[in-house]
Design an enzyme around this catalytic site. Structure first.
Site, PDB file in Angstrom:
ATOM      1  N   SER A  97       0.865  -1.184   0.000  1.00 47.97           N
ATOM      2  CA  SER A  97       0.000   0.000   0.000  1.00 47.97           C
ATOM      3  C   SER A  97       0.893   1.222   0.000  1.00 47.97           C
ATOM      4  O   SER A  97       1.463   1.585   1.042  1.00 47.97           O
ATOM      5  CB  SER A  97      -0.923   0.001   1.228  1.00 47.97           C
ATOM      6  OG  SER A  97      -1.838  -1.064   1.170  1.00 47.97           O
ATOM      7  N   LYS A 172      -7.227   2.026  -2.821  1.00 41.94           N
ATOM      8  CA  LYS A 172      -6.845   1.551  -1.484  1.00 41.94           C
ATOM      9  C   LYS A 172      -6.865   2.695  -0.477  1.00 41.94           C
ATOM     10  O   LYS A 172      -7.282   2.517   0.682  1.00 41.94           O
ATOM     11  CB  LYS A 172      -5.458   0.910  -1.519  1.00 41.94           C
ATOM     12  CG  LYS A 172      -4.924   0.472  -0.150  1.00 41.94           C
ATOM     13  CD  LYS A 172      -5.852  -0.536   0.537  1.00 41.94           C
ATOM     14  CE  LYS A 172      -5.403  -0.870   1.958  1.00 41.94           C
ATOM     15  NZ  LYS A 172      -4.219  -1.728   2.008  1.00 41.94           N
ATOM     16  N   LYS A 240       0.401   5.756   7.893  1.00 41.49           N
ATOM     17  CA  LYS A 240       0.995   5.886   6.553  1.00 41.49           C
ATOM     18  C   LYS A 240      -0.093   6.056   5.496  1.00 41.49           C
ATOM     19  O   LYS A 240       0.001   6.942   4.632  1.00 41.49           O
ATOM     20  CB  LYS A 240       1.836   4.651   6.242  1.00 41.49           C
ATOM     21  CG  LYS A 240       2.306   4.531   4.789  1.00 41.49           C
ATOM     22  CD  LYS A 240       3.110   3.278   4.565  1.00 41.49           C
ATOM     23  CE  LYS A 240       2.284   2.015   4.700  1.00 41.49           C
ATOM     24  NZ  LYS A 240       1.360   1.801   3.555  1.00 41.49           N
TER      25      LYS A 240
END
Length: 295
Positions: A97, A172, A240
């Site tokens: 990701s 995502k 993140k």
């Protein structure tokens, strides 16, 4: 049909993906700097490789499960990286990701070396990977995404081509915004139920099928109630991803006030030393400072 697959990155997520690929009959070669993580997979039937290049040299597909664009770049283009061993036309499937723009740059560099690229980040975590029920959002050419499915069908029950390279990573980020807000909302609601004297353990069943229902409600409210903090994800990984979503929002001039608050709470928990803990530890935010983690 089995495939020759190289797995680069055998952490919590990569390890689960690797275990499922071996279980479903694929010839898996694995490389990770952490030899103990590699050993877990070799015990299941995978083959260890001395480098990413060596793993790529004997594989038709390369699956990456890593934590940042910098690490992905080093694993693919660094000394003894994937590009040093892979044959022309080899398909790289990045299940990390990472930032959509970084993904586009990585794919362009790979193309210069004759390598194909699909970004296919996931939702569902290690538990879903182990039973082949991940949700995957893929970016890349139509042919490359179709070819990647030859491998990814073993780990996913929902696989959607979202558009060109980078579109999977953008999707995502949207997924992570929805998940993070839901994790936080369920934790907050759990604490309200506990403080109000309601049997919070009964709430998932009571709300099942209603508009408030969700997979996170069903899985995490019982964990919040019992303080089941076993690790299936990490708070700092969510930081993140929320950072990436906020960066994208700034580029698109999109207002995201709820995401901003949610991201700050995740950063506070990380700053408190809880970054390596599962999302279940969000309950600690509602219990005040200086609380010991259960279990």
């Amino acid at each position: 049909m089995s495939s020759k697959v190289a797995l680069i990155g055998a952490g919590a997520m990569g390890g689960a993906i690797g275990a499922r690929l071996v279980e479903t009959g694929n010839q898996l070669t694995v490389f990770d700097l952490d030899k103990e993580k590699v050993a877990v997979l070799t015990a299941k039937g995978a083959t260890a490789a001395p480098s990413a290049a060596a793993a790529a040299a004997i594989s038709d597909f390369i699956v990456l499960s890593l934590n940042s664009p910098k690490i992905v770049h080093a694993a693919v283009f660094g000394p003894e990286g994937v590009a040093a061993g892979a044959r022309a036309g080899t398909l790289i499937i990045d299940m990390s990701s990472i930032d959509p723009d970084a993904t586009k740059a990585l794919a362009a560099e790979a193309a210069e070396k004759g390598l194909r690229w699909v970004d296919s980040p996931l939702s569902g975590g290690a538990p879903k990977a182990l039973i082949g029920q991940l949700t995957l959002m893929a970016g890349g050419s139509e042919q490359d995404v179709a070819d990647a499915h030859q491998v990814l069908r073993h780990v996913a029950s929902n696989y959607t081509h979202m558009g060109p390279v980078g579109a999977g990573q953008t999707t995502k980020l949207i997924n992570q915004v929805l998940c993070a807000l839901n994790f936080l909302a369920v934790a907050e609601a759990t604490q309200l139920a506990l403080d109000a004297g309601v049997d919070a353990a009964k709430i998932p069943q009571a709300l099942k099928g209603g508009r408030a229902d969700s997979a996170i409600l069903q899985e995490y409210m019982p964990r919040y109630v019992s303080k089941d903090y076993r690790r299936t994800g990490r708070i700092d990984n969510m930081v993140k991803d929320l950072n990436g979503a906020q960066d994208l929002a700034r580029r698109t001039n999109t207002a995201m006030p709820l995401t901003a608050v949610c991201a700050e709470i995740h950063r506070m928990l990380t700053a408190s030393g809880l970054g390596g803990e599962d999302q279940a530890v969000l309950m600690e935010f509602f219990k005040g400072p200086n609380k010991e983690i259960a279990g």
